[in-house]
Enzyme design. Structure first.
Site, PDB file in Angstrom:
ATOM      1  CG  LEU A  68       2.039   2.128  -4.421  1.00 46.51           C
ATOM      2  CD1 LEU A  68       0.869   1.064  -4.654  1.00 46.51           C
ATOM      3  CD2 LEU A  68       2.341   2.981  -5.673  1.00 46.51           C
ATOM      4  CG  ASP A  69       1.847   8.930  -1.764  1.00 53.43           C
ATOM      5  OD1 ASP A  69       2.848   8.458  -1.424  1.00 53.43           O
ATOM      6  OD2 ASP A  69       1.472   9.649  -2.572  1.00 53.43           O
ATOM      7  NE  ARG A  70      -2.707   3.900   6.299  1.00 56.14           N
ATOM      8  CZ  ARG A  70      -2.488   3.818   7.672  1.00 56.14           C
ATOM      9  NH1 ARG A  70      -2.073   4.418   8.403  1.00 56.14           N
ATOM     10  NH2 ARG A  70      -3.285   2.558   8.015  1.00 56.14           N
ATOM     11  CB  THR A  72      -1.763   5.329  -3.878  1.00 52.01           C
ATOM     12  OG1 THR A  72      -1.415   6.763  -3.670  1.00 52.01           O
ATOM     13  CG2 THR A  72      -1.538   5.066  -5.284  1.00 52.01           C
TER      14      THR A  72
END
Length: 232
Positions: A68-70, A72
């Site tokens: 997951l993107d940081r 998020t």
């Protein structure tokens, strides 16, 4: 200065664990895998947690199956065995896992529910993707379904089902229709969230367990803040 909340072995939010895999509710400051920042990745935090919990001598095996993107939050699944990892990888690569996200956006989309199709082109220097209506060179097709599930005072809660897995896909596609995720400065939000998060949350994940062959359904509570609390 932003006060990023990060996971530690002591405060780790474990959603599910068995002999084969472990699912974590990721916080906004967590980075799933090591990168150039040199910050301790969530994978190492989970290893430490498992080592302590199960009194394991030596190294703990843990495989990263997806990311997951940081900024998020939400569900991240790790493999605890070398048998489970390639199966999990295959499951995510072949889109056999049903992922649902929640996004809080600043503007109501034109339709209450819709399928969005864009051609996303990544700019590595900016670490950002741009959504185009037509195919452009080096672009990848991105598809998602969304529906508005709640109207808040100043924001709208969308439920999103991803059909493809592209770089910053949800962030870029929502920005392309003018519905920017709360706190997402990179994609056009007017202000950041204090903790460096964005209001994008991997809410639920369901898939057939790679070893037990049973349906596994996971749900992650969103972070504690006034906007997320209003969504529940």
């Amino acid at each position: 200065m932003s006060t990023k909340t990060i996971s530690t072995p002591e405060n780790l939010q474990v959603l599910y664990e068995d002999n084969h895999l472990i699912a974590i509710n990721k916080r906004a400051g967590d980075i799933v895998q090591g990168d150039k920042t040199g910050d301790t990745p969530l994978s190492e935090v989970v290893k430490q947690y498992l080592k302590t919990k199960h009194n394991k001598p030596g190294n703990v095996y843990l495989g990263v199956a997806h990311r997951l993107d940081r900024p998020t939050t939400g569900i991240v699944v790790f493999a605890k065995t070398s048998k489970a990892l390639p199966r999990l990888n295959k499951l995510f690569a072949e889109k056999d896992a049903q992922k649902t996200y929640w996004a809080v956006v600043n503007k109501m989309p034109e339709k209450e529910s819709d399928t969005l199709t864009h051609w996303l082109k990544r700019n590595p220097k900016q670490n950002k993707s741009y959504g185009h209506k037509k195919e452009v060179p080096d672009s990848k097709k991105a598809i998602l379904d969304y529906k508005v599930i709640k109207q808040l005072d100043r924001y709208f809660l969308l439920e999103i089902d991803l059909k493809t897995g592209r770089h910053h896909q949800i962030r870029a596609q929502l920005a392309a229709i003018g519905s920017v995720i709360k706190g997402d400065l990179k994609y056009g939000a007017d202000r950041s969230n204090k903790d460096g998060s964005i209001h994008l949350h991997a809410r639920s994940l369901s898939f057939i367990h790679p070893v037990k062959k049973e349906l596994l359904q996971l749900i992650a509570p969103p972070p504690e803040d006034s906007v997320w609390n209003a969504c529940l």
